[in-house]
Enzyme design. Sequence first.
Site, PDB file in Angstrom:
ATOM      1  N   TYR A  66       0.478  -1.063  -0.075  1.00  0.00           N
ATOM      2  CA  TYR A  66       0.088   0.153  -0.178  1.00  0.00           C
ATOM      3  C   TYR A  66       0.571   1.365  -0.046  1.00  0.00           C
ATOM      4  CZ  TYR A  66      -3.893  -3.124   1.503  1.00  0.00           C
ATOM      5  OH  TYR A  66      -4.542  -4.922   1.865  1.00  0.00           O
ATOM      6  N   GLY A 218     -17.655  -2.518   0.041  1.00  0.00           N
ATOM      7  CA  GLY A 218     -17.858  -2.514  -1.802  1.00  0.00           C
ATOM      8  C   GLY A 218     -16.749  -2.293  -2.652  1.00  0.00           C
ATOM      9  N   LEU A 223     -21.505  -0.503  -2.251  1.00  0.00           N
ATOM     10  CA  LEU A 223     -22.581  -1.146  -2.301  1.00  0.00           C
ATOM     11  C   LEU A 223     -23.646  -0.131  -2.859  1.00  0.00           C
ATOM     12  CD1 LEU A 223     -22.388  -3.110   0.697  1.00  0.00           C
ATOM     13  CD2 LEU A 223     -21.368  -3.960  -1.786  1.00  0.00           C
TER      14      LEU A 223
HETATM   15  N1  LIG Z   1      -6.035  -8.650   0.927  1.00  0.00           N
HETATM   16  C1  LIG Z   1      -6.654  -8.193  -0.200  1.00  0.00           C
HETATM   17  O1  LIG Z   1      -5.752  -8.679  -1.215  1.00  0.00           O
HETATM   18  C2  LIG Z   1      -7.391  -6.947  -0.172  1.00  0.00           C
HETATM   19  C3  LIG Z   1      -7.769  -6.190  -0.823  1.00  0.00           C
HETATM   20  C4  LIG Z   1      -8.686  -5.360  -0.506  1.00  0.00           C
HETATM   21  C5  LIG Z   1      -8.403  -4.843   0.731  1.00  0.00           C
HETATM   22  N2  LIG Z   1      -7.928  -5.390   1.763  1.00  0.00           N
HETATM   23  C6  LIG Z   1      -7.646  -4.665   2.836  1.00  0.00           C
HETATM   24  O2  LIG Z   1      -9.471  -4.822   2.776  1.00  0.00           O
HETATM   25  C7  LIG Z   1      -9.347  -3.939   3.717  1.00  0.00           C
HETATM   26  C8  LIG Z   1     -10.945  -2.686   2.887  1.00  0.00           C
HETATM   27  O3  LIG Z   1     -11.413  -2.660   1.884  1.00  0.00           O
HETATM   28  P1  LIG Z   1     -11.054  -1.118   1.115  1.00  0.00           P
HETATM   29  O4  LIG Z   1     -10.742  -0.628   2.660  1.00  0.00           O
HETATM   30  O5  LIG Z   1     -10.847  -1.153   0.128  1.00  0.00           O
HETATM   31  O6  LIG Z   1     -12.942  -1.083   0.575  1.00  0.00           O
HETATM   32  P2  LIG Z   1     -13.924  -1.208   1.700  1.00  0.00           P
HETATM   33  O7  LIG Z   1     -14.051  -0.894   3.661  1.00  0.00           O
HETATM   34  O8  LIG Z   1     -14.661  -1.502   0.988  1.00  0.00           O
HETATM   35  O9  LIG Z   1     -14.249   0.725   1.385  1.00  0.00           O
HETATM   36  C9  LIG Z   1     -13.912   1.809   1.716  1.00  0.00           C
HETATM   37  C10 LIG Z   1     -14.638   3.037   1.119  1.00  0.00           C
HETATM   38  O10 LIG Z   1     -15.874   3.176   1.647  1.00  0.00           O
HETATM   39  C11 LIG Z   1     -16.077   4.535   1.631  1.00  0.00           C
HETATM   40  N3  LIG Z   1     -16.537   4.430   3.025  1.00  0.00           N
HETATM   41  C12 LIG Z   1     -15.497   4.234   4.765  1.00  0.00           C
HETATM   42  N4  LIG Z   1     -17.262   4.135   5.364  1.00  0.00           N
HETATM   43  C13 LIG Z   1     -18.047   5.382   4.818  1.00  0.00           C
HETATM   44  C14 LIG Z   1     -18.484   6.421   5.050  1.00  0.00           C
HETATM   45  N5  LIG Z   1     -19.307   5.927   6.558  1.00  0.00           N
HETATM   46  N6  LIG Z   1     -20.054   6.694   4.319  1.00  0.00           N
HETATM   47  C15 LIG Z   1     -19.626   6.532   3.070  1.00  0.00           C
HETATM   48  N7  LIG Z   1     -17.973   6.048   2.727  1.00  0.00           N
HETATM   49  C16 LIG Z   1     -18.046   5.240   3.463  1.00  0.00           C
HETATM   50  C17 LIG Z   1     -14.246   4.996   2.096  1.00  0.00           C
HETATM   51  O11 LIG Z   1     -14.004   6.582   1.084  1.00  0.00           O
HETATM   52  P3  LIG Z   1     -13.265   7.574   2.164  1.00  0.00           P
HETATM   53  O12 LIG Z   1     -12.503   7.426   3.005  1.00  0.00           O
HETATM   54  O13 LIG Z   1     -14.251   8.583   2.292  1.00  0.00           O
HETATM   55  O14 LIG Z   1     -14.150   7.471   3.882  1.00  0.00           O
HETATM   56  C18 LIG Z   1     -13.767   4.305   0.948  1.00  0.00           C
HETATM   57  O15 LIG Z   1     -13.938   4.927  -0.577  1.00  0.00           O
HETATM   58  C19 LIG Z   1      -8.626  -2.765   2.688  1.00  0.00           C
HETATM   59  O16 LIG Z   1      -8.345  -1.340   3.799  1.00  0.00           O
HETATM   60  C20 LIG Z   1      -7.903  -3.221   3.288  1.00  0.00           C
HETATM   61  O17 LIG Z   1      -6.421  -3.071   4.694  1.00  0.00           O
HETATM   62  C21 LIG Z   1      -7.673  -6.396   1.082  1.00  0.00           C
END
Ligand SMILES: NC(=O)c1ccc[n+]([C@@H]2O[C@H](COP(=O)([O-])OP(=O)(O)OC[C@H]3O[C@@H](n4cnc5c(N)ncnc54)[C@H](OP(=O)(O)O)[C@@H]3O)[C@@H](O)[C@H]2O)c1
Length: 290
Positions: A66, A218, A223
């Site tokens: 990252y 999502g 989502l």
């Molecule tokens: N193992 C793997 O291959 C892999 C792949 C992807 C991710 N990951 C891990 O999984 C974690 C979670 O995935 P992710 O962060 O990509 O996706 P996520 O948690 O599904 O979604 C994050 C997105 O949602 C928005 N968000 C969060 N809270 C919100 C709210 N209350 N209202 C409106 N928007 C909101 C965030 O924007 P804002 O910043 O504006 O809040 C961000 O754009 C990652 O941080 C990472 O550590 C692992």
Amino acid sequence: MRTLSAPLPGGTWTLGDLTVTRFGYGAMQLAGPWVMGPPADRDGALAVLREAAGLGITHIDTADAYGPRFTNQLIREALHPYPDSLHIVTKVGATRNHDGGWPPARRPDDLRRAVHENLENLGLETLDVVNLRLGDAQGPQPGSLAEAFETLVELQRQGLIRHLGVSNATAEQVAEAQATAPIVCVQNMYNLAHRQDDGLIDELAEQGIAYVPFFPLGGFSPLQSSALTAVASRLDATPMSVALAWLLQRSPNILLIPGTSSVAHLRENIAGAGLSLSDEDLAELDKIGR
Ligand SMILES: NC(=O)c1ccc[n+]([C@@H]2O[C@H](COP(=O)([O-])OP(=O)(O)OC[C@H]3O[C@@H](n4cnc5c(N)ncnc54)[C@H](OP(=O)(O)O)[C@@H]3O)[C@@H](O)[C@H]2O)c1
């Protein structure tokens, strides 16, 4: 206002011998656009990490890929020296190229280097949990993980890793890893709309192994569903809150690592995930991913 002593929604889970809050934090969104480069708002990113720890979150998910490196260095700057209760879960097995792609890096030398780089950038002598990231951007791909996983087991024997997990893995790869060494978690894509791992989650729950869904909200495509909106408005809640509450209620072995670069969203998500969903709500939400 939430205080330090208020329990987080979902309570705790044990990863091997490490107790973590089921409500964790995913740090990927702290890097720059498309997870490349430093954050646009560096102080804001540090504030989110400090707020997460201050609110009692004891599980942070990260990777040296990252940024690359920037996210781990931010975690170190914000939180080092880490409290004993805080557990950082990282992953190895993918690197970054100049286009922002995520090419695999799973040869033994790649993995050894990645573990040492994670240790250095996080400022640790032992990594609490390391996930072997498999597959590609399209998702899990079949194939043996033997050589890569055995390399991590060797690094574990050397004391550089406490516990192992796998990520972006097929059920067969999970079983292959377990035949080699114990794992404490599986981190795959799963949310209200992507339910391919339903069977795997239930199997892991029976074995006491954590399932950690990535993209719980999502990911890069938030989502969206009319059923989700309908349930959220009936409960006077946000769709994000309902999506997180649904995951916590889906199975006791699910740990949340929603990502955000905003303190306000972090607080909103913690408050919302404790929402209690009725059988009627669950039945309506269940239809989204089926
Ligand atoms: N193992 C793997 O291959 C892999 C792949 C992807 C991710 N990951 C891990 O999984 C974690 C979670 O995935 P992710 O962060 O990509 O996706 P996520 O948690 O599904 O979604 C994050 C997105 O949602 C928005 N968000 C969060 N809270 C919100 C709210 N209350 N209202 C409106 N928007 C909101 C965030 O924007 P804002 O910043 O504006 O809040 C961000 O754009 C990652 O941080 C990472 O550590 C692992």
